[in-house]
Design a protein around this motif. Sequence first.
Motif, PDB file in Angstrom:
ATOM      1  N   SER A   1       0.836  -1.196   0.000  1.00  9.02           N
ATOM      2  CA  SER A   1       0.000   0.000   0.000  1.00  9.02           C
ATOM      3  C   SER A   1       0.874   1.251   0.000  1.00  9.02           C
ATOM      4  O   SER A   1       2.061   1.199   0.316  1.00  9.02           O
ATOM      5  N   GLU A   2       0.276   2.344  -0.320  1.00  8.22           N
ATOM      6  CA  GLU A   2       0.993   3.618  -0.352  1.00  8.22           C
ATOM      7  C   GLU A   2       1.551   3.974   1.025  1.00  8.22           C
ATOM      8  O   GLU A   2       2.694   4.414   1.154  1.00  8.22           O
TER       9      GLU A   2
ATOM     10  N   ASN B   1       4.608   1.873   1.893  1.00 12.88           N
ATOM     11  CA  ASN B   1       5.786   2.323   1.152  1.00 12.88           C
ATOM     12  C   ASN B   1       6.374   3.622   1.711  1.00 12.88           C
ATOM     13  O   ASN B   1       7.539   3.917   1.450  1.00 12.88           O
ATOM     14  N   LYS B   2       5.589   4.378   2.459  1.00 12.77           N
ATOM     15  CA  LYS B   2       6.086   5.610   3.063  1.00 12.77           C
ATOM     16  C   LYS B   2       6.848   5.361   4.362  1.00 12.77           C
ATOM     17  O   LYS B   2       7.513   6.260   4.867  1.00 12.77           O
TER      18      LYS B   2
ATOM     19  N   PRO C   1      12.745   2.206   5.308  1.00 12.27           N
ATOM     20  CA  PRO C   1      13.109   0.808   5.013  1.00 12.27           C
ATOM     21  C   PRO C   1      13.214  -0.060   6.271  1.00 12.27           C
ATOM     22  O   PRO C   1      12.758  -1.206   6.261  1.00 12.27           O
TER      23      PRO C   1
ATOM     24  N   ARG D   1       9.654  -0.792   7.526  1.00 16.90           N
ATOM     25  CA  ARG D   1       9.008  -1.784   6.654  1.00 16.90           C
ATOM     26  C   ARG D   1       9.531  -3.184   6.959  1.00 16.90           C
ATOM     27  O   ARG D   1       8.759  -4.139   7.053  1.00 16.90           O
TER      28      ARG D   1
ATOM     29  N   SER E   1       7.214  -6.046   8.599  1.00 17.01           N
ATOM     30  CA  SER E   1       7.044  -7.268   7.807  1.00 17.01           C
ATOM     31  C   SER E   1       7.443  -8.500   8.609  1.00 17.01           C
ATOM     32  O   SER E   1       6.758  -9.533   8.556  1.00 17.01           O
TER      33      SER E   1
END
Length: 142
Positions: free
Chosen positions: A1-2, A5-6, A9, A12, A16
């Motif tokens: 999703s947008e 992605n914002k 790293p 994320r 995850s």
Amino acid sequence: SEAFNKLSPSERSLLSDYLTADGINQKGFLLYSSPQLMANSAANTNIGLLHAMKMLLRVYQLADQEFKNSDQQVITIYVQPMALYAKSCKDVEVFDFTQFDIKRASGHKSDSQGSVRLSPWQLENSPEKLDSYALEGENLAA
């Protein structure tokens, strides 16, 4: 999703890892009411999904720290207080700065269950409330 992605790293990657932990090969956390947290944040134009994901990561990290010595492979964390707060919070800075802890369940479930507990001490940015507090302080000092 947008919104995902914002995230940075590292955010994320960490998120995850927590989301894909299976409770078999690595300790997994079931964040009960997390869909409500995400939905309430998305519906609240002051918060949004990006800040919800960052909060979700904070909950995972705090739960991981609280249960690091647990032998249980699946830990359930009840996040409904945070989900409700995401619905009513009017300031993203206040939401991002929300103080909370993870309180373990009592008794035999203390090694496998916990709940988000919001601190009564929270950031306040509302000019009206800050003025009210200043007036109360002046009255107390008089």
